[in-house]
Design a protein around this motif. Structure first.
Motif, PDB file in Angstrom:
ATOM      1  N   ARG A  56       0.840  -1.204   0.000  1.00  0.00           N
ATOM      2  CA  ARG A  56       0.000   0.000   0.000  1.00  0.00           C
ATOM      3  C   ARG A  56       0.877   1.257   0.000  1.00  0.00           C
ATOM      4  NH1 ARG A  56      -5.171   0.634   0.654  1.00  0.00           N
ATOM      5  NH2 ARG A  56      -5.475  -1.467   1.500  1.00  0.00           N
ATOM      6  N   HIS A  57       1.914   1.254   0.829  1.00  0.00           N
ATOM      7  CA  HIS A  57       2.825   2.396   0.866  1.00  0.00           C
ATOM      8  C   HIS A  57       3.486   2.595  -0.498  1.00  0.00           C
ATOM      9  CE1 HIS A  57       5.911   5.021   2.985  1.00  0.00           C
ATOM     10  NE2 HIS A  57       6.423   4.855   1.779  1.00  0.00           N
ATOM     11  N   GLU A  60       0.885   4.183  -2.887  1.00  0.00           N
ATOM     12  CA  GLU A  60       0.429   5.534  -2.546  1.00  0.00           C
ATOM     13  C   GLU A  60       1.543   6.572  -2.597  1.00  0.00           C
ATOM     14  OE1 GLU A  60      -2.636   6.504  -2.171  1.00  0.00           O
ATOM     15  OE2 GLU A  60      -3.514   4.504  -2.333  1.00  0.00           O
ATOM     16  N   THR A  61       2.783   6.182  -2.317  1.00  0.00           N
ATOM     17  CA  THR A  61       3.862   7.169  -2.289  1.00  0.00           C
ATOM     18  C   THR A  61       4.083   7.790  -3.666  1.00  0.00           C
ATOM     19  OG1 THR A  61       6.073   7.592  -1.383  1.00  0.00           O
ATOM     20  CG2 THR A  61       5.836   5.611  -2.749  1.00  0.00           C
ATOM     21  N   TRP A  72      -9.308   2.969  -7.052  1.00  0.00           N
ATOM     22  CA  TRP A  72      -9.249   2.197  -5.807  1.00  0.00           C
ATOM     23  C   TRP A  72      -9.334   0.696  -6.039  1.00  0.00           C
ATOM     24  CZ3 TRP A  72      -7.282   3.531  -1.477  1.00  0.00           C
ATOM     25  CH2 TRP A  72      -7.288   4.875  -1.072  1.00  0.00           C
ATOM     26  N   THR A  75      -5.917  -0.488  -6.921  1.00  0.00           N
ATOM     27  CA  THR A  75      -5.076  -0.370  -5.731  1.00  0.00           C
ATOM     28  C   THR A  75      -5.334  -1.512  -4.756  1.00  0.00           C
ATOM     29  OG1 THR A  75      -4.987   2.047  -5.904  1.00  0.00           O
ATOM     30  CG2 THR A  75      -4.495   1.082  -3.756  1.00  0.00           C
ATOM     31  N   VAL A 244       1.021   4.741   6.387  1.00  0.00           N
ATOM     32  CA  VAL A 244       0.892   5.064   4.965  1.00  0.00           C
ATOM     33  C   VAL A 244       0.225   6.424   4.824  1.00  0.00           C
ATOM     34  CG1 VAL A 244      -0.136   4.404   2.753  1.00  0.00           C
ATOM     35  CG2 VAL A 244       0.694   2.632   4.330  1.00  0.00           C
ATOM     36  N   ASP A 246      -1.710   8.295   2.263  1.00  0.00           N
ATOM     37  CA  ASP A 246      -2.311   7.978   0.967  1.00  0.00           C
ATOM     38  C   ASP A 246      -2.921   9.226   0.332  1.00  0.00           C
ATOM     39  OD1 ASP A 246      -5.075   8.317   1.600  1.00  0.00           O
ATOM     40  OD2 ASP A 246      -5.204   6.294   2.409  1.00  0.00           O
ATOM     41  N   ARG A 247      -3.457   9.039  -0.869  1.00  0.00           N
ATOM     42  CA  ARG A 247      -3.954  10.165  -1.684  1.00  0.00           C
ATOM     43  C   ARG A 247      -5.017  10.982  -0.966  1.00  0.00           C
ATOM     44  NH1 ARG A 247      -6.309   5.772  -5.835  1.00  0.00           N
ATOM     45  NH2 ARG A 247      -4.698   4.585  -4.752  1.00  0.00           N
TER      46      ARG A 247
END
Length: 492
Positions: A56-57, A60-61, A72, A75, A244, A246-247
């Motif tokens: 996830r990191h 999202e980074t 999503w 993702t 994390v 995220d956006r």
């Protein structure tokens, strides 16, 4: 009028008390329960939870930096199933170039996690290695030439920048970073001050390191991604979960960095604390297979029975009772709140529909209705990113509002988190609208809320309901306001 903020030398780690200290104490309570849960988990479960967090990191980074965008569905598929084209294709697909960038970012995080397990010390060499891994497939970066035109320049992997760089805030202010000739000395000073901060709370330390690193901006590009990776380094070395950004937090995240540049690190610490709470909760173990494929039916049954015995009996009865008491106390307060607004809603809508009505229903574990709303509660938990344990049902409170033959169903749920008796509870809310088609017949529900990880409250069994109630009330009030607004718009 836009202002210019010149770079200043590395600041020492500040002392933060007051509300920040109280917030960090709450996170540490959750961390303690998280560590207790890890002691009951298999190595396979621990590894899978950590891989999900790092995937996830890694995704999202790059989205934070606007390197690419993913919906999503893609993702969540990549997080759950792995960073493969096959996983993404079922939800809409991903380009090979984007996947290569994400895999590079994941490889860097995996390298970092392994280094933490090996007890690595933060060094300039390590930071440069992270940059090499994160930007491996990035050949160029955008820059401005002397005429202000956007040009693409070759990116030097793992090397300090050779040209000045700066950022422009939403208000148009210019933030200057360390000049190229000062990068080496600034980075050396960063490590000196970091070494002095070993007794500082890891979340404060991580926020400070993140901000000071981005203030230096030592590379031509990739600084944000390296800074967020370094945040994980601090947390993993102190045995916290990898948070994390995220956006959905991008705007708040950038604002807190600007606050830190103005001299106030507290907003960034609060953001990291909130995200750490989400990370700890999401890593409370979810089910995974405990037997290799091909095992016989009896072997599988025995393995799962042994696993369930550990989960069910791994916690003391006192903790289970404290968890139940906390849930029941919050359930009672939630009921009081919803009933307090019920009559006001009824009165307001009867001004336009004399037949409008509002009623409240509740259920608690041990009651037959405690298992209602299972699909909606699990869907909300997945959106908020945790495993909802509904084996015994949950505490839920429903407001049912009917206007013009349309019904709003708003539900606040207090549920156990993780497998077995972890001692962790989460409060979430969902809302849906249905049209009354006839006697005992309604239309397909339409969801009215889009919850994010911030739209929940996490509690541990040692919490006192009165102390945490303001957070639960804020969640209930915000979500109910959003539900009423969405429902009312549908009436017109």
């Amino acid at each position: 009028m836009a202002a210019k903020f010149s770079w200043r030398s590395v600041d020492p780690v500040p002392e933060l008390n007051g509300d920040v200290a109280a917030l960090l104490a709450t996170i540490d309570d959750l961390r303690r329960v998280w560590e207790e849960t890890l002691s009951l988990a298999t190595s396979e479960e621990i590894q899978e939870a950590r891989k999900r967090s790092l995937r996830r990191h890694a995704i999202e980074t790059g989205i934070i930096e606007r390197l690419y965008d993913l919906d999503w569905g893609v993702t969540e598929a990549l997080v759950a199933e792995g960073l493969t084209l096959n996983a993404a294709e079922r939800e809409g697909g991903i380009t090979e170039d984007t996947l290569a960038v994400i895999r590079d970012q994941y490889s860097a995080l995996d390298y970092l996690a392994e280094a933490c397990r090996g007890g690595v010390d933060l060094s300039l060499h390590f930071i440069r290695e992270l940059h090499v891994l994160i930007t491996r497939h990035q050949m160029t970066y955008e820059a401005q030439d002397q005429f202000g035109r956007i040009v693409h320049k070759a990116l030097s992997h793992g090397s300090w920048k050779t040209h000045k760089n700066q950022a422009v805030t939403a208000e148009g202010d210019i933030v200057e970073f360390a000049p190229p000739e000062h990068v080496q000395s600034a980075m050396e000073m960063l490590l000196v001050e970091y070494g002095k901060s070993s007794s500082t709370h890891p979340i404060i330390r991580a926020a400070w390191l993140h901000h000071q690193f981005t203030s230096i901006h030592p590379f031509s590009d990739g600084n944000g991604r390296v800074a967020r990776a370094l945040t994980l380094l601090v947390l993993l070395q102190a045995r916290y979960a990898p948070l994390v950004v995220d956006r959905r937090q991008r705007v708040d995240y950038i604002a807190t960095l600007e606050n830190a540049s103005a001299g106030d690190l507290r907003p960034l610490v609060r953001l990291f604390a909130r995200l750490e709470g989400i990370a700890l909760r999401s890593e409370l173990i979810r089910p995974v297979e405990v037997m290799p494929v091909g095992s016989g039916a009896v072997d599988v049954a025995r393995a799962y029975a042994d696993r369930l015995r550990v989960l069910v009996q791994g916690r003391g009865e006192e903790q289970k009772e404290q968890t139940a008491t906390l849930g029941a106390d919050l359930h009672a307060k939630t009921g009081e709140y919803v009933r307090s607004v019920r009559d006001q809603f009824r009165e307001a809508f009867r001004a336009v529909d004399p037949a409008a009505d509002a009623v409240v229903f509740q259920a608690a574990p041990g009651e037959e209705r405690a298992g209602w709303w299972r699909t909606q509660i699990i869907r909300t938990a997945n959106a908020v990113d945790f495993y909802s344990n509904l084996r015994e049902g949950c505490w839920w409170t429903q407001l049912r509002l009917t206007v013009f033959n349309q019904t709003l169903r708003y539900v606040v749920a207090i549920q156990k988190v993780g497998r077995g008796e972890t001692g962790v509870l989460a409060v979430t809310a969902f809302a849906e609208s249905v049209e009354n088609l006839g006697e005992n017949d309604v239309s397909r529900p339409t969801s009215l809320l889009n919850p994010t990880p911030d739209d929940s409250v996490t509690l541990v069994y040692t919490d006192v309901a009165d102390n945490r109630w303001p957070e639960v009330l804020d969640l209930a009030d915000r979500s109910l306001a959003a539900a009423i607004a969405s429902f009312s718009n549908g009436l017109g």
